[in-house]
Design an enzyme around this catalytic site. Structure first.
Site, PDB file in Angstrom:
ATOM      1  N   THR A   1       0.846  -1.207   0.000  1.00  0.00           N
ATOM      2  CA  THR A   1       0.000   0.000   0.000  1.00  0.00           C
ATOM      3  C   THR A   1       0.875   1.248   0.000  1.00  0.00           C
ATOM      4  OG1 THR A   1      -1.966  -0.988   0.961  1.00  0.00           O
ATOM      5  CG2 THR A   1      -1.644   1.336   1.382  1.00  0.00           C
TER       6      THR A   1
ATOM      7  N   GLN B   1       0.394  -9.639  -5.421  1.00  0.00           N
ATOM      8  CA  GLN B   1      -0.065 -11.030  -5.481  1.00  0.00           C
ATOM      9  C   GLN B   1       0.941 -11.929  -6.188  1.00  0.00           C
ATOM     10  OE1 GLN B   1      -2.406 -11.205  -3.654  1.00  0.00           O
ATOM     11  NE2 GLN B   1      -4.074  -9.779  -4.075  1.00  0.00           N
TER      12      GLN B   1
ATOM     13  N   SER C   1       4.462  -6.586  -0.933  1.00  0.00           N
ATOM     14  CA  SER C   1       4.447  -6.773   0.529  1.00  0.00           C
ATOM     15  C   SER C   1       5.143  -8.063   0.914  1.00  0.00           C
ATOM     16  CB  SER C   1       3.008  -6.877   1.042  1.00  0.00           C
ATOM     17  OG  SER C   1       2.384  -5.631   1.012  1.00  0.00           O
ATOM     18  N   GLY C   2       5.722  -8.084   2.097  1.00  0.00           N
ATOM     19  CA  GLY C   2       6.395  -9.293   2.567  1.00  0.00           C
ATOM     20  C   GLY C   2       5.438 -10.378   3.052  1.00  0.00           C
ATOM     21  N   HIS C   3       4.305  -9.951   3.649  1.00  0.00           N
ATOM     22  CA  HIS C   3       3.458 -10.942   4.328  1.00  0.00           C
ATOM     23  C   HIS C   3       2.645 -11.797   3.355  1.00  0.00           C
ATOM     24  CE1 HIS C   3      -0.658  -9.058   4.181  1.00  0.00           C
ATOM     25  NE2 HIS C   3       0.079  -8.060   3.756  1.00  0.00           N
TER      26      HIS C   3
ATOM     27  N   THR D   1      13.288   5.620  11.375  1.00  0.00           N
ATOM     28  CA  THR D   1      14.175   4.533  11.785  1.00  0.00           C
ATOM     29  C   THR D   1      13.696   3.220  11.162  1.00  0.00           C
ATOM     30  OG1 THR D   1      14.747   5.622  13.840  1.00  0.00           O
ATOM     31  CG2 THR D   1      15.018   3.219  13.787  1.00  0.00           C
TER      32      THR D   1
ATOM     33  N   CYS E   1     -22.049  -8.126   0.351  1.00  0.00           N
ATOM     34  CA  CYS E   1     -22.181  -8.256   1.793  1.00  0.00           C
ATOM     35  C   CYS E   1     -20.826  -8.393   2.470  1.00  0.00           C
ATOM     36  CB  CYS E   1     -23.042  -9.454   2.141  1.00  0.00           C
ATOM     37  SG  CYS E   1     -24.781  -9.053   2.049  1.00  0.00           S
TER      38      CYS E   1
END
Lengths: 148, 394
Positions: free
Chosen positions: B75, B182, B202-204, B240, B328
């Site tokens: 992001t 992805q 992203s790493g996760h 940092t 939904c």
């Protein structure tokens, strides 16, 4: 893609083991609201004897809350007079489920609306005149259906 | 299936952190807690470890280490690439092109730039969610400075024609950014070969820690920092360093590079088995996304007459975690815009379920799902007024 929605035990009970699921043969009244585009659709059919709802069944296309509200609505109504059933509000439906997540409150609206339309359908078929208030509510439900 | 076990088929949400990644991170949460910017060696020596992590990430993408900037995830990377590039290069033009199937971190960044006077065009996609190249060419203008198209469609996994896009852009000297969140760790990516200018991830999503990621920026491309402050990340991204996270991301990149040759064929096999099993056993279903040109771990299927959330809940009751594109399931109560852009009718998008596989999944889990799903679908269809209508009209 997903959104954490927490359902309580009561809602999960009705979702896992819905009451009065299906469609009545030769129903005395049928009410249908919603559409697949907005994500919820409900159909309620009723049997009426001497002004009392003796049997009721529902069909629902929708989320967990939509299925649970349909199920609980049918249990609230069975054995009630038409006048009593008409007065079942979205709040009564949500309360019977011991609450719904705020984002799902509109589902309880849908269930009480489908029931209302089934009652109105019965009255129309049996030549029972509708009050001005009843005509007004039916019109409002149909309008909301289009807008959703 | 044992009751305490569950099947995790939502690897696009996040993945299980690899135990080797955790092990690599632990010293930096314990004894190696120093600040890399410190004067004394206890802190400054950590720069050597960060350097290794940067090399590991660079190697995964075939980039140079000094082209890798650590961020908090895709992001941030996407926000930075789009806003940072547009703001630094607006004298050259104020027109940007994105695809119509981007993640919000790309599309909302573009929306933000609109308020600053930039113009945004969107490339339409075909039924598989792949951009229409001819339509894309028509959108290119003299003042176009940036094009952003995801490496693979984030909801159905269809692979975008990156090579074709960058070939077209090369002649025109327009910069290309891709959201590869992805794709990294699921398909080999060579930024040099593919002529990619900027890439975020992203790493996760590939067994690394949450809150980590990187932006690759090709040498010579100028972007303004979004986070101002100290001189970390060559003065481009202040604050940092998330040292444990960076070390973990480096380890995840190293593992991905090493393990991809073995787990990609395995994932492909599981994906095909799950896809074929569902298509065979359940009537009135539709595979979303390209049947072949897609990521090895995506199975996105729509079940007619049904709504996704109730399917998801029944899956959960059987111990299976997945995702849905139904209204939904979204906070806005709107059906997935990606599926809508692909021309998937609203009622079919409502009933879409995405199983995203990961390297920890097994054939046993796939077989269990193929066994349980038909009963779930049948049960919910018995409740659906749309299904009853369909049956009556048959």
């Amino acid at each position: 893609m997903t959104n954490p929605i927490k359902y309580n035990k009561k809602v999960m009970e009705h979702f896992s083991n819905p009451h009065n699921m299906g469609e009545l043969e030769n129903p005395d009244g049928v009410g249908e609201v919603g559409n697949p585009v907005c994500g919820d659709m409900m159909k309620i059919s009723i049997k009426v004897e001497d002004g009392i709802i003796t049997d009721i069944k529902f069909l629902t296309f929708g989320c967990v809350a939509a299925i649970a509200t349909s199920s609980v609505t049918t249990t609230l109504v069975k054995g009630k007079t038409l006048d009593e059933a008409e007065k079942i509000t979205r709040k009564a439906v949500a309360d019977a489920l011991e609450g719904l997540p705020p984002i799902k409150m509109h589902c309880s609206n849908l269930a009480s609306d489908a029931l209302y339309k089934a009652i109105v359908d019965y009255k129309k078929k049996h030549g029972i005149p509708l009050s001005e208030e009843e005509i007004g509510r039916e019109k409002k439900i149909d309008e909301e259906d289009i807008h959703e | 299936m044992a009751e305490d076990k569950f099947i995790y088929f939502d690897n696009i949400a996040t993945t299980m952190t690899d135990p080797e990644v955790i092990e690599a991170m632990l010293p930096y949460l314990n004894e190696k807690f120093g600040n890399p910017s410190s004067f004394y060696e206890f802190g400054s020596q950590i720069n050597d470890d960060i350097k290794i992590a940067r090399e590991q990430v660079a190697a995964l993408l075939n980039a140079d280490p000094d082209e890798i900037y650590f961020t908090s995830g895709s992001t941030e990377s996407n926000n930075w690439a789009i806003k940072g590039f547009a703001l630094a290069n607006q004298s050259k033009g104020k027109h940007l092109i994105i695809s119509s199937v981007e993640h919000y971190s790309v599309s909302h960044s573009a929306e933000f730039l609109k308020q600053l006077g930039f113009e945004i065009s969107q490339i339409p996609v075909d039924e598989f969610g792949i951009i229409k190249i001819e339509e894309f060419k028509k959108l290119l203008r003299a003042d176009t400075i940036l094009v952003s198209v995801n490496f693979a469609n984030g909801e159905v996994g269809s692979l975008q024609p990156i090579n074709e896009i960058t070939d077209i852009l090369k002649e025109r000297k327009i910069v290309f950014h891709t959201d590869a969140v992805q794709s990294v760790g699921y398909i080999p990516i060579d930024v040099k070969k593919l002529n990619i200018d900027m890439l975020g991830f992203s790493g996760h999503r590939f067994y690394g820690p949450k809150g980590t990621g990187a932006l690759y920026v090709k040498k010579g491309i100028r972007i303004l920092p979004l986070i101002n402050g100290g001189v970390q990340e060559s003065g481009k991204r202040a604050g940092t360093e998330n040292v444990p996270g960076i070390i973990g991301l480096g380890k995840a990149a190293e593992l991905a590079q090493k393990q991809m040759p073995s787990y990609i064929p395995k994932l492909t096999e599981l994906r095909n088995k799950l896809t074929d099993g569902i298509l065979e056993k359940i009537e009135r279903v539709k595979l979303n996304g390209h049947p072949e040109k897609r990521l090895p771990n995506f199975v996105n299927i729509s079940y007619e007459f049904l709504e996704g959330e109730s399917i998801l809940m029944m899956l959960i009751m059987k111990g299976i975690m997945a995702a849905s594109g139904s209204a939904c399931q979204s906070k806005a109560l709107k059906v997935s815009p990606v599926l809508t852009a692909m021309g998937v009718p609203a009622d079919l998008a409502q009933g879409s379920i995405l199983f995203s596989l990961g390297k920890h999944n097994t054939m046993e889990e796939v077989e269990y799902t193929i066994k349980e799903l038909p009963t779930i679908i049948e049960r919910l269809r018995m409740m659906s007024p749309l299904y009853h209508k369909f049956k009556k009209n048959q």
